[in-house]
Scaffold this motif. Structure first.
Motif: not given
Ligand SMILES: Nc1ncnc2c1ncn2[C@@H]1O[C@H](COP(=O)(O)OP(=O)(O)OP(=O)(O)O)[C@@H](O)[C@H]1O
Ligand SMILES: [Mg+2]
Lengths: 266, 286
Positions: A93-97, A173
């Motif tokens: 995903f765009q954020e690492h989660r 990001a």
């Protein structure tokens, strides 16, 4: 597309998408996010998808991942229709989660199940090495930089050896330098593992640098406008004339495709 | 992104030192300043006590309404030396801990169950919402009818006070599970048991700890109400008894002891929270 190569390659890993459409129904009406999307990705290929914001790139990726259902029209992987999420398709995903309460090691192991402890440890170590974070097994996510965290997310997505890796603006990001570093990293991993890659990005250079082909989408509703093959040897030189020509071609597609061309000024 | 924030934090702190208030805050963080921190912590209470004593000395306060600190301290020493204070304290502490423990044993699993299950939530919501606003004092008549005037009724009142903060905060914490983590668990085909253990519960832990802390505080609040039920010991009894004897100084000793015990147990729970929730970097004021 190289027809002979595609035909002789192991068909078992081919990802066939659509034709499919997707409409979101809201209280205020409905939004057609995708229309008549068709995408054939032979196993082991690297596909980049670019398109303006809101054209349905994430939606397409989420449908392939099984997180979203299409209105009709199937996604098949190796001939088997996709019904819901599965370990054969890894997602970044765009954020690492990353889970903030788990260490780097535990976050990667979170993806593994039904394996003996020693095997889990071995695979985690192997993938930490793969993304160059050997020394950080016991760090917590808040102790990592953005780039490092995204590397852990990559390791976590790969540790199950998925047949397809879906990347939704994974480096969006990150700062420009880290992004280029991560692109080289992904390229190295792909060349080593030959996992099929579907990368969604806003960054045209990134799309060209990595992809075997660049899929250009247009919006409202989201459709595939063109697919441009990238016939340049790797590693690609961003300042080579061919690279620049291709960048111009994609730009041109945008200026005729996107409602918001100024979003893509470089 | 977390990493970015973490990287920025030190520089932000350094920047903060440039300004006047920033320098004071920075001084608080230096290791040498332990004593200064303690002094700052006690300054306001000490000033309050001093003002209170001064007001008495100047004749502004009638001691029957508010005895001066010196008199309260005297009563404290008297009650401590006779051992009465510790007897009352021990009895109340036991009641609080019993009521709180039962509230945790019931409230925590129930809260987790309700948080995880829509069905259970639907079934229990109305009962919880209707029972929650009823003050524990209002339960006293029923508590006496059901449990008599022994320990059980008092513990029941404390339990009632403590359970709702625990229950509500636990449910809230579970409901606040990040949907992005839920999606991640789906993508990785994580089993439900592991999802609960490794995603839901750790994420809910800060809220659960808040629930426990508030629950314990309310348990102390309820001890005085509970000890209105035919008690012959306990800090609540001490207060009620002293009031009837017009010994306002002893009332204050009882009040301050309850406050101090509440603070002490909260310190314990906060220390536990800090050990359990190391990953969360929150705003701690500036
Ligand atoms: N869950 C949803 N409910 C309703 N509408 C949605 C939902 N998800 C996406 N959409 C709509 O579908 C369209 C495509 O969204 P999507 O997130 O796929 O775009 P995108 O190409 O990934 O954009 P970006 O580049 O900004 O990430 C948008 O118009 C969006 O409003
Ligand atoms: Mg998107």
């Amino acid at each position: 597309m190289a027809a002979s190569a595609a035909a002789s390659a192991a068909r078992a890993d081919d990802l066939l998408v659509g034709p499919l459409s997707k409409t979101f129904t809201l209280k205020t009406g409905s939004v057609q996010a995708l229309s008549d999307i068709r995408l054939d990705v032979p196993g082991g290929r690297f596909i980049s998808i670019v398109g303006s914001s809101g054209c349905g790139k994430s939606t397409l990726l989420r449908i392939i991942a099984g997180l979203e259902t299409s209105d009709g029209g199937a996604v098949t992987l190796g001939g088997r229709p996709v019904a819901g999420p599965g370990l054969d398709r890894g997602v970044i995903f765009q954020e690492h989660r990353l889970l903030p309460w788990l260490t780097v090691e535990q976050n990667i192991a979170f993806a593994l199940k039904n394996l003996p402890k020693a095997e889990i440890a071995r695979r985690v170590r192997e993938h930490l090495e793969l993304v160059g974070l050997d020394g950080f097994a016991n760090a917590h996510p808040h102790q990592l930089s953005g780039g490092m965290a995204q590397r852990v997310a990559i390791a976590r997505a790969l540790v199950n050896r998925p047949r397809v890796l879906l990347l939704d603006e994974p480096f969006g990001a990150l700062d420009a330098l880290t992004r280029i570093q991560m692109q080289q990293e992904i390229l190295r991993i792909w060349q080593a593992q030959r996992t099929t890659m579907v990368l969604v990005t806003h960054d045209i250079d990134e799309a060209i640098f990595l992809g075997d082909e660049v899929v250009v989408m247009s919006s409202r509703p989201g459709t595939i406008k063109t697919v441009l093959p990238v016939r340049l040897p790797r590693p690609r030189d961003r300042s080579s004339p061919d690279f620049i020509t291709l960048r111009k071609d994609i730009h041109r597609e945008f200026f005729t495709a996107a409602e918001l061309p100024f979003a893509y000024e470089i | 992104m977390t990493g970015g924030l973490a990287a920025e934090a030190p520089s932000a702190r350094r920047a903060g030192q440039q300004t006047g208030s920033g320098a004071a805050v920075a001084a608080l963080r230096s290791p040498l300043a332990g004593l200064g921190r303690l002094a700052l912590y006690l300054a306001l209470p000490a000033a309050l006590v001093a003002a209170w004593q001064t007001a008495y000395e100047l004749g502004y306060i009638r001691p029957i309404l508010l005895p001066p600190p010196t008199k309260v301290a005297g009563a404290f020493v008297e009650l401590a030396v006779s051992g009465d204070l510790f007897r009352h304290l021990g009895v109340s502490l036991l009641r609080v801990l019993e009521g709180f423990a039962i509230a945790v044993l019931i409230g925590l699993p129930l809260g987790i169950g309700i948080g995880l299950s829509r069905l259970l939530d639907r079934l229990t919501d109305l009962i919880i919402q209707l029972t929650k606003p009823i003050p524990p004092i209002a339960w006293i008549p029923l508590a006496i009818l059901w449990f008599g005037i022994g320990e059980a009724g008092k513990v029941y009142i404390i339990f009632l006070g403590a359970i709702f903060p625990i229950l509500v905060n636990t449910i809230d914490g579970i409901r606040q599970t990040d949907h992005r983590h839920v999606e991640l668990a789906r993508v990785l085909e994580v089993t439900r048991g592991r999802f609960i253990r490794q995603v839901v519960l750790p994420g809910a832990l800060p809220n659960i700890m808040t629930g426990l802390r508030v629950g314990l505080m309310v348990a102390w609040i309820c001890v005085v109400a509970a000890e209105l039920i035919a008690a012959s010991s306990g800090l609540g009894y001490l207060i009620t008894d002293a009031r009837q004897m017009s010994q306002t100084d002893q009332v204050l000793v009882g009040m301050i002891t309850i406050g101090a015990m509440g603070k002490l147990l909260d310190v314990v729970l906060r220390a536990a929270e800090r050990r359990l929730v190391t990953w969360k970097s929150t705003f701690s004021g500036r």
